[in-house]
Design an enzyme around this catalytic site. Structure first.
Site, PDB file in Angstrom:
ATOM      1  N   ASN A  19       0.806  -1.234   0.000  1.00 31.41           N
ATOM      2  CA  ASN A  19       0.000   0.000   0.000  1.00 31.41           C
ATOM      3  C   ASN A  19       0.838   1.283   0.000  1.00 31.41           C
ATOM      4  O   ASN A  19       0.424   2.264  -0.619  1.00 31.41           O
ATOM      5  CB  ASN A  19      -1.015  -0.003   1.148  1.00 31.41           C
ATOM      6  CG  ASN A  19      -0.371  -0.014   2.498  1.00 31.41           C
ATOM      7  OD1 ASN A  19       0.701  -0.582   2.680  1.00 31.41           O
ATOM      8  ND2 ASN A  19      -1.008   0.619   3.451  1.00 31.41           N
ATOM      9  N   GLU A  56       4.885  -4.096  12.145  1.00 33.43           N
ATOM     10  CA  GLU A  56       3.864  -3.042  12.005  1.00 33.43           C
ATOM     11  C   GLU A  56       2.722  -3.691  11.247  1.00 33.43           C
ATOM     12  O   GLU A  56       2.869  -4.010  10.053  1.00 33.43           O
ATOM     13  CB  GLU A  56       4.410  -1.877  11.195  1.00 33.43           C
ATOM     14  CG  GLU A  56       5.642  -1.230  11.782  1.00 33.43           C
ATOM     15  CD  GLU A  56       5.304  -0.009  12.593  1.00 33.43           C
ATOM     16  OE1 GLU A  56       4.461   0.788  12.152  1.00 33.43           O
ATOM     17  OE2 GLU A  56       5.868   0.153  13.679  1.00 33.43           O
ATOM     18  N   CYS A  90      -3.278   1.214   6.671  1.00 33.86           N
ATOM     19  CA  CYS A  90      -3.361   0.502   7.943  1.00 33.86           C
ATOM     20  C   CYS A  90      -4.088   1.335   8.992  1.00 33.86           C
ATOM     21  O   CYS A  90      -4.724   0.811   9.878  1.00 33.86           O
ATOM     22  CB  CYS A  90      -1.958   0.151   8.417  1.00 33.86           C
ATOM     23  SG  CYS A  90      -0.857   1.560   8.476  1.00 33.86           S
ATOM     24  N   GLU A 135       8.813   1.770  15.851  1.00 36.03           N
ATOM     25  CA  GLU A 135       9.724   2.372  14.876  1.00 36.03           C
ATOM     26  C   GLU A 135       9.762   3.878  15.108  1.00 36.03           C
ATOM     27  O   GLU A 135       8.855   4.442  15.703  1.00 36.03           O
ATOM     28  CB  GLU A 135       9.198   2.139  13.448  1.00 36.03           C
ATOM     29  CG  GLU A 135       9.406   0.741  12.944  1.00 36.03           C
ATOM     30  CD  GLU A 135       9.147   0.640  11.447  1.00 36.03           C
ATOM     31  OE1 GLU A 135       9.871  -0.094  10.785  1.00 36.03           O
ATOM     32  OE2 GLU A 135       8.225   1.300  10.945  1.00 36.03           O
TER      33      GLU A 135
HETATM   34  P1  NAD Z   1       1.141  -9.120   3.567  1.00 36.77           P
HETATM   35  O1  NAD Z   1       1.300  -9.484   4.987  1.00 36.77           O
HETATM   36  O2  NAD Z   1       0.385 -10.038   2.679  1.00 36.77           O
HETATM   37  O3  NAD Z   1       2.566  -8.942   2.850  1.00 36.77           O
HETATM   38  C1  NAD Z   1       3.530  -8.032   3.345  1.00 36.77           C
HETATM   39  C2  NAD Z   1       4.906  -8.492   2.890  1.00 36.77           C
HETATM   40  O4  NAD Z   1       5.210  -9.729   3.526  1.00 36.77           O
HETATM   41  C3  NAD Z   1       5.024  -8.742   1.388  1.00 36.77           C
HETATM   42  O5  NAD Z   1       6.284  -8.306   0.958  1.00 36.77           O
HETATM   43  C4  NAD Z   1       4.919 -10.245   1.302  1.00 36.77           C
HETATM   44  O6  NAD Z   1       5.530 -10.796   0.166  1.00 36.77           O
HETATM   45  C5  NAD Z   1       5.646 -10.671   2.559  1.00 36.77           C
HETATM   46  N1  NAD Z   1       5.291 -11.998   3.039  1.00 36.77           N
HETATM   47  C6  NAD Z   1       4.139 -12.666   2.870  1.00 36.77           C
HETATM   48  N2  NAD Z   1       4.203 -13.873   3.477  1.00 36.77           N
HETATM   49  C7  NAD Z   1       5.431 -13.945   4.030  1.00 36.77           C
HETATM   50  C8  NAD Z   1       6.084 -14.938   4.800  1.00 36.77           C
HETATM   51  N3  NAD Z   1       5.490 -16.093   5.115  1.00 36.77           N
HETATM   52  N4  NAD Z   1       7.348 -14.708   5.240  1.00 36.77           N
HETATM   53  C9  NAD Z   1       7.950 -13.537   4.950  1.00 36.77           C
HETATM   54  N5  NAD Z   1       7.380 -12.558   4.211  1.00 36.77           N
HETATM   55  C10 NAD Z   1       6.127 -12.758   3.769  1.00 36.77           C
HETATM   56  O7  NAD Z   1       0.519  -7.656   3.571  1.00 36.77           O
HETATM   57  P2  NAD Z   1      -0.010  -6.815   2.329  1.00 36.77           P
HETATM   58  O8  NAD Z   1      -1.293  -7.449   1.874  1.00 36.77           O
HETATM   59  O9  NAD Z   1       1.083  -6.609   1.373  1.00 36.77           O
HETATM   60  O10 NAD Z   1      -0.290  -5.392   3.016  1.00 36.77           O
HETATM   61  C11 NAD Z   1      -1.470  -5.078   3.654  1.00 36.77           C
HETATM   62  C12 NAD Z   1      -1.351  -5.207   5.164  1.00 36.77           C
HETATM   63  O11 NAD Z   1      -0.284  -4.403   5.634  1.00 36.77           O
HETATM   64  C13 NAD Z   1      -2.573  -4.729   5.879  1.00 36.77           C
HETATM   65  O12 NAD Z   1      -2.934  -5.633   6.901  1.00 36.77           O
HETATM   66  C14 NAD Z   1      -2.139  -3.405   6.481  1.00 36.77           C
HETATM   67  O13 NAD Z   1      -2.873  -3.015   7.610  1.00 36.77           O
HETATM   68  C15 NAD Z   1      -0.722  -3.671   6.774  1.00 36.77           C
HETATM   69  N6  NAD Z   1       0.024  -2.404   6.906  1.00 36.77           N
HETATM   70  C16 NAD Z   1       0.408  -2.010   8.167  1.00 36.77           C
HETATM   71  C17 NAD Z   1       1.072  -0.785   8.334  1.00 36.77           C
HETATM   72  C18 NAD Z   1       1.512  -0.319   9.708  1.00 36.77           C
HETATM   73  O14 NAD Z   1       2.313   0.605   9.799  1.00 36.77           O
HETATM   74  N7  NAD Z   1       1.027  -0.920  10.793  1.00 36.77           N
HETATM   75  C19 NAD Z   1       1.339   0.020   7.223  1.00 36.77           C
HETATM   76  C20 NAD Z   1       0.922  -0.418   5.966  1.00 36.77           C
HETATM   77  C21 NAD Z   1       0.274  -1.648   5.825  1.00 36.77           C
END
Ligand code: NAD
Length: 489
Positions: free
Chosen positions: A153, A251, A285, A459
């Site tokens: 995102n 996060e 998020c 962070e």
């Molecule tokens: P996701 O968890 O599907 O993927 C995030 C990253 O993790 C990607 O690079 C993905 O390839 C990697 N990944 C996936 N499975 C993995 C594994 N088993 N081991 C290691 N890496 C792995 O998330 P998304 O769909 O890309 O993003 C959306 C989510 O991110 C939402 O839940 C959102 O709330 C969260 N988000 C949180 C913040 C925050 O600051 N708290 C900010 C932005 C987004």
């Protein structure tokens, strides 16, 4: 024509060792516009080895902190020279409004300047003399290789913040961007070469979470994992990383309440509610996806919110007049539509939107549901789309009980003109960030964290630099008699 990207490993731009690729789609046209390498375990190993070698090489390890800061400032100074292109790549890849990605790219320069400023202010501790002839002190040393794993995102902004945190401390990094939106990070990585960073200090490996991500978080030479993404992935990463006793910062997701009292500036609160949920098409998020309204203002608030939201222009994120762009990925689009169906099935009333738009791209109407109960899926689960759930409350206690009735605790908003109430609410809300009479403000100058299932560790802010370091305590005998070794003093 499709753009072709390579990964950055040890200062070289390379294809995946296996030669595989993944397509990156433009979420507005629905068409592939770029190919990125589909890395695998071999590529991760090569990147971590390169980062580890760079970590111990004198060109980085012996660099004075002020010179490290100077390199980071060069990156900051280069950002304006590539800002337009970076923003366009980000918008093409993840569908965020061009105005928004321009803002995010502009922020990168300040972020690098801020963290560069911390690099040469890391100080140790000298203990007052306790044992005559012994000088005792503690210094801080960088942890080593940091794995940076980012979501789709805000891929560039998130990668840049984590990387700047780590570099300021003297760590080296391997970045694994989301497989859906890797292009901006690969473009950004070119700046480290241009700024003169030693090869291997910053590496980028692209590919799938299960293939690249898991190898990265379990690699024995990775000291710390800085992850932003979904809570389920975060939980899996934490479990995997615990085997190697690695430091982990997560996060994660959110389901943030935006609470409006009857004494609030209602016009401002309506704008705050709209910005809170519909910015980035709800793919944020910190989205204020649960709107809690004092019962006395509920109906008129909804009427005006719906009237204003109906005017929002949905469409091509590159066009300046567009206010709501597409959903970034096809699986996420399907997930959002699934929530619209489940909300109706559970008895919620859709008072606006509630469907996808015809035509190209993954566009979803801004949607508002009323008559929702707190146990419904649309209230408890993170949707990550332009879907607002509205719940009335009677008084402060009920507002707090509804707001905190969530497994998430990332952010919260409060709208009131009563300063005492504002203080009481900020104290009682279970969230890492609370806004009063505003929404969505963020700053790397302050720590950010998620309560409950929204995160682990924190962070940003000055103190966080030490989370990329390990203390080393030294007792230096410069003339004391060696005393009995087993007697603690
Ligand atoms: P996701 O968890 O599907 O993927 C995030 C990253 O993790 C990607 O690079 C993905 O390839 C990697 N990944 C996936 N499975 C993995 C594994 N088993 N081991 C290691 N890496 C792995 O998330 P998304 O769909 O890309 O993003 C959306 C989510 O991110 C939402 O839940 C959102 O709330 C969260 N988000 C949180 C913040 C925050 O600051 N708290 C900010 C932005 C987004």
């Amino acid at each position: 024509m499709t753009q072709s990207y390579q990964m950055l490993i040890g200062g070289r731009w390379v294809e995946a060792a296996g030669g595989d690729h993944l397509a990156s789609e433009d979420p507005y046209s629905g068409k592939a516009w770029a190919v990125i390498p589909r890395g695998a375990a071999d590529d991760v190993d090569a990147a971590v080895e390169a980062a580890d070698a760079a970590f111990t090489a004198p060109s980085w390890r012996s660099l004075p902190a002020s010179a490290r800061a100077a390199l980071m400032r060069k990156v900051a100074d280069l950002i304006p020279t590539v800002a337009d292109g970076l923003a366009e790549v980000e918008t093409r890849d993840n569908g965020k409004l061009l105005a928004a990605t321009r803002g995010e790219v502009a922020a990168l320069a300040n972020i690098f300047h801020y963290f560069a400023g911390l690099a040469d202010k890391i100080e140790g501790v000298i203990a007052p003399p306790e044992i005559p002839g012994v000088f005792a002190y503690a210094c801080y040393q960088p942890l080593g290789v940091v794995a940076v794993i980012t979501p789709w995102n805000s891929p560039l902004l998130i990668a840049a913040i984590k990387t700047a945190n780590a570099l300021a401390a003297g760590c080296t990094v391997v970045i694994k961007p989301s497989e859906f939106t890797s292009a901006s990070t690969l473009e950004f990585a070119k700046l480290f070469e241009r700024a003169g960073f030693p090869p291997g200090v910053v590496n980028v490996v692209t590919g799938l979470g299960a293939e690249v991500g898991e190898r990265l978080v379990t690699h024995p030479k990775v000291a710390k994992i800085q992850f932003t993404g979904g809570s389920a992935t975060g939980r899996r990463i934490n479990a995997l990383a615990s085997g190697g006793l690695k430091k982990v910062v997560l996060e994660l997701g959110g389901k943030s309440p935006n609470v409006v009292f009857d004494d609030a500036d209602i016009d401002a609160a309506i704008r705050g509610a709209i910005v809170g949920i519909f910015s980035s098409s709800g793919q944020s998020c910190i989205s204020g996806s649960r709107l809690l309204l004092h019962r006395s203002i509920h109906d008129r608030f909804i009427d005006r919110l719906v009237a204003l939201t109906k005017d929002l222009r949905i469409g091509d994120p590159r066009r300046p007049e567009t206010q709501i762009g597409p959903i970034t990925t096809r699986p996420q689009f399907d997930r959002v539509i699934g929530f619209l169906d489940s909300a109706r099935a559970e008895g919620a009333e859709c008072v606006m939107g509630g469907a996808a738009l015809d035509g190209p791209g993954q566009l979803v109407q801004p949607t508002v549901f009323t008559r929702v109960r707190n146990d419904m899926r649309i209230v408890q689960d993170e949707i990550f789309g332009p879907v607002l759930s509205v719940i009335p409350f009677e008084d402060e206690d009920e507002a707090i009980s509804l707001a905190n009735d969530s497994r998430y605790g990332l952010a919260a908003g409060v709208w009131t003109s009563d300063i005492s109430r504002a203080f009481r609410m900020t104290e009682r809300l279970e969230a890492g960030t609370v806004w009063v009479n505003t929404y969505r403000l963020l700053s790397v100058l302050l720590p950010s964290t998620g309560y409950k299932e929204s995160g682990l560790g924190s962070e940003n802010g000055q103190q966080n630099i030490l989370n990329f370091m390990k203390p080393k305590t030294v007792f230096l005998n410069h003339g004391a008699q060696v005393t009995a070794p087993f007697i603690a003093t």
